[in-house]
Design a protein around this motif. Structure first.
Motif, PDB file in Angstrom:
ATOM      1  N   LYS A 317      49.770  10.512  39.727  1.00  0.00           N
ATOM      2  CA  LYS A 317      50.312  11.611  39.576  1.00  0.00           C
ATOM      3  C   LYS A 317      51.372  11.758  40.876  1.00  0.00           C
ATOM      4  CE  LYS A 317      47.356  14.175  36.516  1.00  0.00           C
ATOM      5  NZ  LYS A 317      46.522  15.495  36.234  1.00  0.00           N
ATOM      6  N   GLN A 318      50.478  11.428  41.884  1.00  0.00           N
ATOM      7  CA  GLN A 318      51.098  11.480  42.997  1.00  0.00           C
ATOM      8  C   GLN A 318      52.351  10.645  43.502  1.00  0.00           C
ATOM      9  OE1 GLN A 318      48.052  11.774  46.244  1.00  0.00           O
ATOM     10  NE2 GLN A 318      47.789  14.130  45.836  1.00  0.00           N
ATOM     11  N   GLY A 319      52.043   9.438  42.805  1.00  0.00           N
ATOM     12  CA  GLY A 319      52.898   8.346  43.003  1.00  0.00           C
ATOM     13  C   GLY A 319      52.870   7.683  44.357  1.00  0.00           C
ATOM     14  N   GLN A 320      53.897   7.072  45.032  1.00  0.00           N
ATOM     15  CA  GLN A 320      53.879   6.382  46.145  1.00  0.00           C
ATOM     16  C   GLN A 320      54.571   7.582  47.181  1.00  0.00           C
ATOM     17  OE1 GLN A 320      52.478   3.725  47.001  1.00  0.00           O
ATOM     18  NE2 GLN A 320      52.021   3.670  44.597  1.00  0.00           N
ATOM     19  N   SER A 321      53.913   8.680  47.243  1.00  0.00           N
ATOM     20  CA  SER A 321      54.687   9.665  48.081  1.00  0.00           C
ATOM     21  C   SER A 321      54.319   9.538  49.751  1.00  0.00           C
ATOM     22  CB  SER A 321      54.183  11.368  47.558  1.00  0.00           C
ATOM     23  OG  SER A 321      52.607  11.237  47.621  1.00  0.00           O
ATOM     24  N   ALA A 322      54.768  10.465  50.525  1.00  0.00           N
ATOM     25  CA  ALA A 322      54.193  10.350  51.960  1.00  0.00           C
ATOM     26  C   ALA A 322      52.892  10.635  52.164  1.00  0.00           C
ATOM     27  CB  ALA A 322      55.260  11.451  52.573  1.00  0.00           C
ATOM     28  N   PRO A 323      52.387  10.495  53.165  1.00  0.00           N
ATOM     29  CA  PRO A 323      50.811  10.810  53.513  1.00  0.00           C
ATOM     30  C   PRO A 323      50.731  12.305  53.485  1.00  0.00           C
ATOM     31  CG  PRO A 323      51.663   9.273  55.311  1.00  0.00           C
ATOM     32  CD  PRO A 323      52.756   9.541  54.404  1.00  0.00           C
ATOM     33  N   GLN A 324      49.518  12.740  52.978  1.00  0.00           N
ATOM     34  CA  GLN A 324      49.265  14.080  52.631  1.00  0.00           C
ATOM     35  C   GLN A 324      49.369  15.023  54.061  1.00  0.00           C
ATOM     36  OE1 GLN A 324      45.395  14.474  50.653  1.00  0.00           O
ATOM     37  NE2 GLN A 324      46.479  14.913  48.529  1.00  0.00           N
ATOM     38  N   GLN A 325      49.932  16.272  54.074  1.00  0.00           N
ATOM     39  CA  GLN A 325      49.866  17.038  55.059  1.00  0.00           C
ATOM     40  C   GLN A 325      48.440  17.622  55.327  1.00  0.00           C
ATOM     41  OE1 GLN A 325      50.834  17.713  58.052  1.00  0.00           O
ATOM     42  NE2 GLN A 325      52.967  18.163  57.259  1.00  0.00           N
ATOM     43  N   ALA A 326      48.309  17.870  56.451  1.00  0.00           N
ATOM     44  CA  ALA A 326      47.135  18.226  56.968  1.00  0.00           C
ATOM     45  C   ALA A 326      46.673  19.680  56.290  1.00  0.00           C
ATOM     46  CB  ALA A 326      46.963  18.971  58.350  1.00  0.00           C
ATOM     47  N   PRO A 327      45.473  19.890  55.919  1.00  0.00           N
ATOM     48  CA  PRO A 327      44.980  20.756  55.009  1.00  0.00           C
ATOM     49  C   PRO A 327      44.543  22.197  55.701  1.00  0.00           C
ATOM     50  CG  PRO A 327      43.042  19.616  55.414  1.00  0.00           C
ATOM     51  CD  PRO A 327      44.259  18.886  56.128  1.00  0.00           C
ATOM     52  N   PHE A 328      45.961  22.749  56.220  1.00  0.00           N
ATOM     53  CA  PHE A 328      46.092  23.956  56.905  1.00  0.00           C
ATOM     54  C   PHE A 328      45.538  25.087  56.406  1.00  0.00           C
ATOM     55  CE2 PHE A 328      48.396  21.857  60.238  1.00  0.00           C
ATOM     56  CZ  PHE A 328      49.633  21.202  59.723  1.00  0.00           C
ATOM     57  N   SER A 329      45.270  25.321  55.273  1.00  0.00           N
ATOM     58  CA  SER A 329      44.630  26.446  54.685  1.00  0.00           C
ATOM     59  C   SER A 329      43.093  26.339  54.652  1.00  0.00           C
ATOM     60  CB  SER A 329      44.975  26.494  52.958  1.00  0.00           C
ATOM     61  OG  SER A 329      44.546  25.436  52.279  1.00  0.00           O
ATOM     62  N   ASP A 330      42.588  25.122  54.597  1.00  0.00           N
ATOM     63  CA  ASP A 330      41.126  24.942  54.813  1.00  0.00           C
ATOM     64  C   ASP A 330      40.690  25.093  56.272  1.00  0.00           C
ATOM     65  OD1 ASP A 330      40.814  22.204  52.674  1.00  0.00           O
ATOM     66  OD2 ASP A 330      41.027  24.260  52.194  1.00  0.00           O
ATOM     67  N   TRP A 331      41.590  24.707  57.100  1.00  0.00           N
ATOM     68  CA  TRP A 331      41.293  25.006  58.761  1.00  0.00           C
ATOM     69  C   TRP A 331      41.508  26.623  58.955  1.00  0.00           C
ATOM     70  CZ3 TRP A 331      45.043  20.582  61.374  1.00  0.00           C
ATOM     71  CH2 TRP A 331      44.295  19.482  60.948  1.00  0.00           C
ATOM     72  N   ALA A 332      42.285  27.177  58.292  1.00  0.00           N
ATOM     73  CA  ALA A 332      42.428  28.566  58.447  1.00  0.00           C
ATOM     74  C   ALA A 332      41.110  29.169  58.067  1.00  0.00           C
ATOM     75  CB  ALA A 332      43.414  29.071  57.640  1.00  0.00           C
ATOM     76  N   LEU A 333      40.305  28.930  57.049  1.00  0.00           N
ATOM     77  CA  LEU A 333      39.230  29.374  56.587  1.00  0.00           C
ATOM     78  C   LEU A 333      37.995  29.029  57.649  1.00  0.00           C
ATOM     79  CD1 LEU A 333      39.022  28.404  52.857  1.00  0.00           C
ATOM     80  CD2 LEU A 333      39.332  30.837  53.818  1.00  0.00           C
ATOM     81  N   LEU A 334      38.135  27.712  58.240  1.00  0.00           N
ATOM     82  CA  LEU A 334      37.230  27.628  59.333  1.00  0.00           C
ATOM     83  C   LEU A 334      37.554  28.480  60.757  1.00  0.00           C
ATOM     84  CD1 LEU A 334      37.215  23.735  59.465  1.00  0.00           C
ATOM     85  CD2 LEU A 334      35.389  25.319  58.397  1.00  0.00           C
ATOM     86  N   LEU A 335      38.622  28.661  60.929  1.00  0.00           N
ATOM     87  CA  LEU A 335      39.008  29.679  62.199  1.00  0.00           C
ATOM     88  C   LEU A 335      38.541  31.057  61.787  1.00  0.00           C
ATOM     89  CD1 LEU A 335      42.941  29.052  62.969  1.00  0.00           C
ATOM     90  CD2 LEU A 335      40.866  28.872  64.518  1.00  0.00           C
ATOM     91  N   GLU A 336      38.691  31.359  60.492  1.00  0.00           N
ATOM     92  CA  GLU A 336      38.205  32.649  59.882  1.00  0.00           C
ATOM     93  C   GLU A 336      36.821  32.971  60.363  1.00  0.00           C
ATOM     94  OE1 GLU A 336      40.718  34.599  58.350  1.00  0.00           O
ATOM     95  OE2 GLU A 336      39.333  36.341  58.945  1.00  0.00           O
TER      96      GLU A 336
END
Length: 537
Positions: A317-336
């Motif tokens: 589904k993603q095809g040959q897209s660029a590398p995935q961006q960092a999971p900032f939303s997950d990191w925000a939960l770890l900060l939280e």
């Protein structure tokens, strides 16, 4: 002390050895005699014989045949042959059967005594070796019993960064646990996400039921194949299929069919809804990356339940897209939640993936702005000024940082460390996500609770929300809701004259008997007893 057996068809020869030699200087306490191989075998079967002196040329069975029998039925016995024949054939056979020595008659008594003394040294060596083997066997038996637990803990340590994934260290650990793998061996991960329990379980009940699901996964998904089921502390289960040889591993269709049967059985027999996320083959040293990929699939799944989701389908589904961006939303939960160590590990893993993907300057710049946006949003939620945390304006970076993965990695780690340290020193409450869910529970206290609706209110996967809620409050969603309801019921019983059945309805329990049992379990009193004791009206 030791026992000696003399075997000879001539009685005078036996007496000459037993009575004609001074054995007092040797630790031999019992002397046994036999006139042929058959009698010798009876003695060997009835007693522990340490040394056997035997003639070779005897009627019926020879000494060579007796030695063959002894090696099988009394292997600890050391044999010395006494013979009047200097035939090389006999000597060769004796050596092949591990005879200790081969002495020709007539025998010098001192030479025989010296030979027996040397044989005693061999007996002692065998006893010591047997003792060592006995100790080893005991430890090996204990290790074998504990091995499944040790193997599961090993995989947990690999997944959670408590053990290095460097090939040399991985190979050593895999060998220690007798696993048929190396760091570059193929392995496949199936993530099992428990989405919903159809009963109101306590935290202890959930642990027991999760153990049942783990056993079901071993039986229905692994099906005695090479692999293991690993239980994560957060409630996730991982099926690891390893030692996959080309053409020998189960096909995608077979794995999907196994997972479908497993999901159906858990739904009907264990009262739970769960989904399976099936990864692609990866090397053991890439296990963490494979796990994180499946965790990302699980976090993104907010619509499908009791589903089978293939990593391969997601890639297509993603095809040959660029590398995935960092999971900032997950990191925000770890900060939280102030998880500094875990956040640092996630950042390192992200940069490792960026290194493998050979990201360009544009991607690095995008990462920088995404990271800063995450920090700014988090600080705004806390009503904290950037300059309060970063007094030296550390967020300002030059071109040289964005162009270097190594420097950007160091900068990201420093920034996250300063934020988590600031949060630690200034205190922290539960995250806004958990706070919003708690308010949702309070607003819908009298209604039938739905974990899916609660998760939808904060745009999270239900299973992921359950783990987050437990991590930050110490309670499962069900346990926390029960406590809220009983607390509200206690207040109503103290301050109103409403019927107890109405109180039960107001806090979400249509079944009065169930409400009464929960109330007594929480307070030690029935609702009527509690009202009588504490009512203020």
């Amino acid at each position: 002390m030791y026992n000696l057996l003399v075997v000879d068809d001539e009685e005078i020869a036996i007496r000459g050895i037993v009575e004609g030699i001074d054995w007092s200087t040797l630790p031999i306490v019992n002397f046994y005699t036999a006139i042929d191989a058959e009698e010798a075998q009876s003695v060997l079967a009835a007693h522990t014989i340490h040394i056997m002196l035997s003639d070779i040329d005897m009627p019926n069975q020879s000494g060579i045949e007796l030695l063959e029998w002894t090696n099988e039925h009394s292997p600890s016995t050391v044999t010395i042959f006494l013979t009047g024949h200097a035939d090389f054939k006999y000597a060769q056979q004796a050596v092949q059967l591990d005879c200790f020595d081969y002495l020709l008659k007539p025998i010098d008594h001192n030479a025989l005594k010296a030979c027996v003394n040397e044989a005693l040294d061999k007996v002692r060596d065998r006893e010591q070796l047997a003792k060592i083997r006995g100790t080893y066997s005991l430890f090996y038996e204990q290790w074998s019993k504990q091995r499944p637990i040790l193997i599961e803990r090993f995989w947990q340590d690999v997944i959670h960064y408590r053990l290095s994934a460097a090939p040399q260290q991985l190979d050593s650990a895999l060998q220690n646990y007798a696993l048929p793998l190396q760091a570059d061996s193929p392995i496949r991960v199936i993530l099992i996400s428990i989405e919903q329990w159809r009963e109101e379980w306590s935290a202890r009940d959930e642990e027991i039921m999760t153990y049942g699901i783990k056993n079901a996964a071993e039986e229905l998904v692994l099906q005695s194949g090479p692999g293991v089921v690993v239980q994560d502390g957060s409630g996730i289960l991982y099926v690891l299929l390893y030692n996959m040889q080309e053409g020998a591993e189960p096909s995608n269709a077979v794995i999907k069919e196994r997972c479908k049967t497993f999901i159906d059985q858990c739904k009907s027999m264990l009262h739970c809804h769960l989904s399976c996320y099936i990864g692609e083959n990866a090397e053991v040293k890439q296990l963490r990356t494979a796990v994180q990929t499946l965790l990302s699939l699980e976090r993104c799944n907010v619509s499908s339940s009791c589903a089978i989701i293939m990593e391969r389908d997601n890639k297509q589904k993603q095809g040959q897209s660029a590398p995935q961006q960092a999971p900032f939303s997950d990191w925000a939960l770890l900060l939280e939640s102030g998880k500094r160590a875990e956040l640092a590990l996630r950042i390192d893993e992200c940069f490792d993936q960026m290194q493998q993907s050979s990201v360009d300057y544009t991607f690095m710049a995008s990462f920088y702005y995404g990271f800063m946006n995450m920090l700014i949003e988090w600080l705004n939620k806390k009503s904290v000024q950037m300059t309060d945390v970063f007094t030296n304006r550390e967020w300002e970076v030059g071109e040289n940082v964005i162009k270097s993965l190594a420097r950007m990695r160091v900068w990201s780690q420093q920034m996250s460390a300063q934020v988590t340290e600031y949060a630690h020193l200034n205190g922290k409450d539960v995250s806004q996500v958990v706070d919003k869910v708690q308010r949702y529970m309070e607003e819908h206290l009298g209604e039938e609770f739905s974990r899916e609706q609660a998760a939808e209110s904060v745009y999270l996967n239900p299973a992921y929300l359950s783990r987050l809620f437990r991590r930050e409050t110490g309670y499962s969603l069900t346990d926390y809701l029960v406590r809220m309801r009983i607390t509200k019921a206690r207040s109503m019983l103290e301050q109103t004259n409403n019927r107890v059945s109405d109180v039960a309805l107001n806090v979400g329990y249509a079944n009065f008997s169930h409400f009464s049992k929960l109330f007594k379990k929480m307070t030690g009193l029935t609702p009527q007893e509690y009202r009588k004791k504490y009512q203020d009206v």
